[in-house]
Design a protein around this motif. Sequence first.
Motif, PDB file in Angstrom:
ATOM      1  N   ASP A 225       0.829  -1.207   0.000  1.00  0.00           N
ATOM      2  CA  ASP A 225       0.000   0.000   0.000  1.00  0.00           C
ATOM      3  C   ASP A 225       0.864   1.259   0.000  1.00  0.00           C
ATOM      4  O   ASP A 225       0.568   2.229  -0.720  1.00  0.00           O
ATOM      5  N   ARG A 226       1.930   1.241   0.775  1.00  0.00           N
ATOM      6  CA  ARG A 226       2.818   2.403   0.840  1.00  0.00           C
ATOM      7  C   ARG A 226       3.559   2.574  -0.487  1.00  0.00           C
ATOM      8  O   ARG A 226       3.770   3.701  -0.947  1.00  0.00           O
ATOM      9  N   LEU A 227       3.919   1.486  -1.110  1.00  0.00           N
ATOM     10  CA  LEU A 227       4.555   1.546  -2.417  1.00  0.00           C
ATOM     11  C   LEU A 227       3.618   2.144  -3.471  1.00  0.00           C
ATOM     12  O   LEU A 227       4.021   2.941  -4.310  1.00  0.00           O
ATOM     13  N   ARG A 228       2.355   1.748  -3.396  1.00  0.00           N
ATOM     14  CA  ARG A 228       1.398   2.291  -4.354  1.00  0.00           C
ATOM     15  C   ARG A 228       1.255   3.801  -4.176  1.00  0.00           C
ATOM     16  O   ARG A 228       1.202   4.562  -5.155  1.00  0.00           O
ATOM     17  N   ASP A 229       1.217   4.258  -2.936  1.00  0.00           N
ATOM     18  CA  ASP A 229       1.145   5.703  -2.679  1.00  0.00           C
ATOM     19  C   ASP A 229       2.360   6.422  -3.265  1.00  0.00           C
ATOM     20  O   ASP A 229       2.229   7.497  -3.859  1.00  0.00           O
ATOM     21  N   LEU A 230       3.530   5.821  -3.084  1.00  0.00           N
ATOM     22  CA  LEU A 230       4.749   6.454  -3.602  1.00  0.00           C
ATOM     23  C   LEU A 230       4.755   6.443  -5.125  1.00  0.00           C
ATOM     24  O   LEU A 230       5.201   7.413  -5.757  1.00  0.00           O
ATOM     25  N   HIS A 231       4.286   5.375  -5.720  1.00  0.00           N
ATOM     26  CA  HIS A 231       4.166   5.320  -7.185  1.00  0.00           C
ATOM     27  C   HIS A 231       3.308   6.469  -7.689  1.00  0.00           C
ATOM     28  O   HIS A 231       3.682   7.166  -8.655  1.00  0.00           O
ATOM     29  N   GLU A 232       2.181   6.682  -7.050  1.00  0.00           N
ATOM     30  CA  GLU A 232       1.286   7.759  -7.473  1.00  0.00           C
ATOM     31  C   GLU A 232       1.937   9.124  -7.283  1.00  0.00           C
ATOM     32  O   GLU A 232       1.754  10.040  -8.098  1.00  0.00           O
ATOM     33  N   GLN A 233       2.729   9.264  -6.211  1.00  0.00           N
ATOM     34  CA  GLN A 233       3.442  10.521  -5.973  1.00  0.00           C
ATOM     35  C   GLN A 233       4.474  10.784  -7.069  1.00  0.00           C
ATOM     36  O   GLN A 233       4.576  11.906  -7.583  1.00  0.00           O
ATOM     37  N   ILE A 234       5.231   9.751  -7.439  1.00  0.00           N
ATOM     38  CA  ILE A 234       6.236   9.912  -8.494  1.00  0.00           C
ATOM     39  C   ILE A 234       5.562  10.236  -9.823  1.00  0.00           C
ATOM     40  O   ILE A 234       6.031  11.092 -10.591  1.00  0.00           O
ATOM     41  N   GLU A 235       4.456   9.566 -10.121  1.00  0.00           N
ATOM     42  CA  GLU A 235       3.734   9.832 -11.364  1.00  0.00           C
ATOM     43  C   GLU A 235       3.243  11.278 -11.421  1.00  0.00           C
ATOM     44  O   GLU A 235       3.259  11.911 -12.483  1.00  0.00           O
ATOM     45  N   ALA A 236       2.832  11.814 -10.277  1.00  0.00           N
ATOM     46  CA  ALA A 236       2.258  13.162 -10.255  1.00  0.00           C
ATOM     47  C   ALA A 236       3.310  14.255 -10.138  1.00  0.00           C
ATOM     48  O   ALA A 236       3.179  15.327 -10.736  1.00  0.00           O
ATOM     49  N   GLU A 237       4.382  13.994  -9.368  1.00  0.00           N
ATOM     50  CA  GLU A 237       5.328  15.058  -9.016  1.00  0.00           C
ATOM     51  C   GLU A 237       6.720  14.878  -9.607  1.00  0.00           C
ATOM     52  O   GLU A 237       7.555  15.785  -9.522  1.00  0.00           O
ATOM     53  N   GLY A 238       7.003  13.712 -10.175  1.00  0.00           N
ATOM     54  CA  GLY A 238       8.339  13.477 -10.697  1.00  0.00           C
ATOM     55  C   GLY A 238       9.185  12.657  -9.738  1.00  0.00           C
ATOM     56  O   GLY A 238       8.688  12.163  -8.713  1.00  0.00           O
ATOM     57  N   PRO A 239      10.475  12.467 -10.024  1.00  0.00           N
ATOM     58  CA  PRO A 239      11.343  11.579  -9.245  1.00  0.00           C
ATOM     59  C   PRO A 239      11.344  11.886  -7.758  1.00  0.00           C
ATOM     60  O   PRO A 239      11.250  13.051  -7.343  1.00  0.00           O
ATOM     61  N   PHE A 240      11.458  10.831  -6.967  1.00  0.00           N
ATOM     62  CA  PHE A 240      11.577  10.967  -5.515  1.00  0.00           C
ATOM     63  C   PHE A 240      13.015  11.358  -5.202  1.00  0.00           C
ATOM     64  O   PHE A 240      13.961  10.671  -5.591  1.00  0.00           O
ATOM     65  N   GLN A 241      13.181  12.469  -4.463  1.00  0.00           N
ATOM     66  CA  GLN A 241      14.501  13.011  -4.180  1.00  0.00           C
ATOM     67  C   GLN A 241      14.981  12.566  -2.794  1.00  0.00           C
ATOM     68  O   GLN A 241      14.212  12.528  -1.838  1.00  0.00           O
ATOM     69  N   ALA A 242      16.269  12.242  -2.706  1.00  0.00           N
ATOM     70  CA  ALA A 242      16.843  11.827  -1.433  1.00  0.00           C
ATOM     71  C   ALA A 242      18.290  12.317  -1.343  1.00  0.00           C
ATOM     72  O   ALA A 242      18.900  12.684  -2.349  1.00  0.00           O
ATOM     73  N   THR A 243      18.805  12.319  -0.135  1.00  0.00           N
ATOM     74  CA  THR A 243      20.183  12.740   0.126  1.00  0.00           C
ATOM     75  C   THR A 243      21.000  11.539   0.575  1.00  0.00           C
ATOM     76  O   THR A 243      20.652  10.886   1.564  1.00  0.00           O
ATOM     77  N   THR A 244      22.051  11.250  -0.168  1.00  0.00           N
ATOM     78  CA  THR A 244      22.964  10.172   0.192  1.00  0.00           C
ATOM     79  C   THR A 244      24.170  10.771   0.899  1.00  0.00           C
ATOM     80  O   THR A 244      24.651  11.839   0.518  1.00  0.00           O
ATOM     81  N   THR A 245      24.668  10.084   1.945  1.00  0.00           N
ATOM     82  CA  THR A 245      25.898  10.519   2.592  1.00  0.00           C
ATOM     83  C   THR A 245      26.940   9.419   2.501  1.00  0.00           C
ATOM     84  O   THR A 245      26.624   8.231   2.621  1.00  0.00           O
ATOM     85  N   ARG A 246      28.168   9.824   2.261  1.00  0.00           N
ATOM     86  CA  ARG A 246      29.289   8.901   2.186  1.00  0.00           C
ATOM     87  C   ARG A 246      30.473   9.511   2.944  1.00  0.00           C
ATOM     88  O   ARG A 246      30.675  10.732   2.909  1.00  0.00           O
TER      89      ARG A 246
END
Length: 270
Positions: A225-246
């Motif tokens: 269910d959470r994946l489906r919500d995120l899919h719909e968010q990406i479809e509507a708003e574009g790529p999901f943005q995140a910050t990677t640290t190394r």
Amino acid sequence: MNARSRTFDELVAEADAVSVDGWDFSWLDGRASEQRPSWGYQRQMAARLARARAGLDLDTGGGEVLDGAERLPPVMAATESWPPNLVRATRRLRPRGVVVVAVEQDGPLPFADGAFDLVTTRHPVANDWPEIARVLEPGGLYFSQQVGPASVIEIIEYFLGPQPDASRWRDPEDARTAAEAAGLEVIDLRLEQLHTEFRDIGAVVYFLRKVIWMVPGFTVAQYRDRLRDLHEQIEAEGPFQATTTRFLIEARKRPTADADADEHEGGEHV
């Protein structure tokens, strides 16, 4: 077929079925991107391996990173704890003369004291600093790129909720303290924050299946269910943005008292 023209069920089914063995992320090409640290770990690792006499690569995965080095030391070993990766690493590295050894994730390293002058690892699950120090010879180097604090916290919190202690996870200064307590001198320590984006839900599923410590126990069934919500968010708003640290850490094993005494005694006889 373009990922954006495919349904949620198609994207998730594909990503849930593909193999996640090894440490090769090429399946994500065009579907996700991660900015690379400025220091160029593989290039620097290769340069150190070319100068070493005996090397050890910890948590080698499928051996992809180590195999990228053009020249390996005369003696070279690698460890891996996950059986599918162990098979892949052995097939990849054995033709190059590398001995790939199965280890328990939290167990001791099956090598003699002072066996190596160089120990490397990229993205270890954890650091056993006393064991790293034990297998290094005096003056030997440990060289590693590691996941830093709160890396891709946006994805983690999307599935697990707020993580108030995330800034303390994998803190480079904690690594410095632990390394020094084990008898290593940290000679380089750098941290960078980098940009990552996921362009379709299949990329998210693949990433979480492969990098298993991000959302422990992740399965598509549990989080559908959470994946489906995120899919719909990406479809509507574009790529999901995140910050990677190394962070990059290099440490040298301090000479022992006996080694110092031998060196001093040898100097007096010259």
